[in-house]
Design a protein around this motif. Structure first.
Motif, PDB file in Angstrom:
ATOM      1  N   HIS A  86       0.883  -1.198  -0.026  1.00 22.58           N
ATOM      2  CA  HIS A  86       0.119  -0.102  -0.181  1.00 22.58           C
ATOM      3  C   HIS A  86       1.072   1.139  -0.093  1.00 22.58           C
ATOM      4  CE1 HIS A  86       0.854  -0.300   4.256  1.00 22.58           C
ATOM      5  NE2 HIS A  86       0.318  -1.535   4.239  1.00 22.58           N
ATOM      6  N   PRO A  87       0.260   2.427  -0.314  1.00 21.85           N
ATOM      7  CA  PRO A  87       1.384   3.675  -0.498  1.00 21.85           C
ATOM      8  C   PRO A  87       1.683   4.259   0.931  1.00 21.85           C
ATOM      9  CG  PRO A  87      -1.041   4.216  -1.001  1.00 21.85           C
ATOM     10  CD  PRO A  87      -1.074   2.708  -0.783  1.00 21.85           C
ATOM     11  N   GLU A  88       1.145   3.721   1.955  1.00 21.81           N
ATOM     12  CA  GLU A  88       1.626   4.232   3.311  1.00 21.81           C
ATOM     13  C   GLU A  88       2.926   3.317   3.563  1.00 21.81           C
ATOM     14  OE1 GLU A  88      -2.681   4.508   3.028  1.00 21.81           O
ATOM     15  OE2 GLU A  88      -1.421   2.711   3.240  1.00 21.81           O
ATOM     16  N   GLU A  89       3.881   4.038   4.531  1.00 17.40           N
ATOM     17  CA  GLU A  89       4.821   3.220   5.242  1.00 17.40           C
ATOM     18  C   GLU A  89       4.268   2.710   6.294  1.00 17.40           C
ATOM     19  OE1 GLU A  89       8.045   6.041   6.173  1.00 17.40           O
ATOM     20  OE2 GLU A  89       6.969   7.326   7.264  1.00 17.40           O
ATOM     21  N   GLU A  90       4.811   1.788   6.953  1.00 22.56           N
ATOM     22  CA  GLU A  90       4.229   1.049   8.222  1.00 22.56           C
ATOM     23  C   GLU A  90       5.197   0.520   9.099  1.00 22.56           C
ATOM     24  OE1 GLU A  90       0.312  -1.674   8.176  1.00 22.56           O
ATOM     25  OE2 GLU A  90       2.130  -2.227   6.783  1.00 22.56           O
TER      26      GLU A  90
END
Length: 144
Positions: A86-90
């Motif tokens: 997904h486009p978000e870092e985590e």
């Protein structure tokens, strides 16, 4: 001339509705922050049961400005979902148990007090590689 007046009135009404709608969203989107709702102690009865264990949101996107904090508890041999991106870092932070981290085709096994960073759009996953429950935190930026 009458058509122009009707058009101007329609535009004014639409502008007012859009402005009012945006203001209403701003008012409902901003929670009041107090010491009582900014301190969150884990309570199992408030956790959400999943197919593989539990999830507990310390802070979700409806409460925070842009970050979320969740604790997941996963049963031995299971994972919350298959590797994904997904486009978000985590960030993941292991509290208890043994995790297997997957990142772009490679895996590493680690225990408590280990963090795992997932860059934006990287294929990643986490699973319980141990014989006891895996308990970890997930920190993620909400891209609203």
């Amino acid at each position: 001339m009458k058509t122009l007046t009707i058009l101007k009135t329609t535009i004014a009404v639409l502008f007012f509705q859009q402005t009012f709608s945006q203001e209403a969203k701003k008012e409902t989107a901003s929670p009041q922050y107090t010491i009582e709702n900014c301190v969150n102690h884990f309570e199992l009865e408030k956790a959400t049961k999943t197919k593989v264990g539990y999830q507990y949101w310390f802070a979700n996107k409806d409460f925070t400005q842009e970050n979320t904090l969740k604790m997941s508890i996963v049963e031995p041999g299971k994972s919350t979902h298959a590797p994904h991106h997904h486009p978000e870092e985590e960030f993941f932070y292991i509290l208890e148990g043994t995790a297997e981290f997957f990142l772009d085709g490679k895996t590493v096994t680690a225990g408590p007090n280990t963090s795992f960073y997932c860059p934006p759009n990287a294929e990643h996953g986490i699973s319980n590689a141990g014989k006891t429950d895996l308990k970890y935190l997930v920190i993620k930026k909400d891209l609203r």
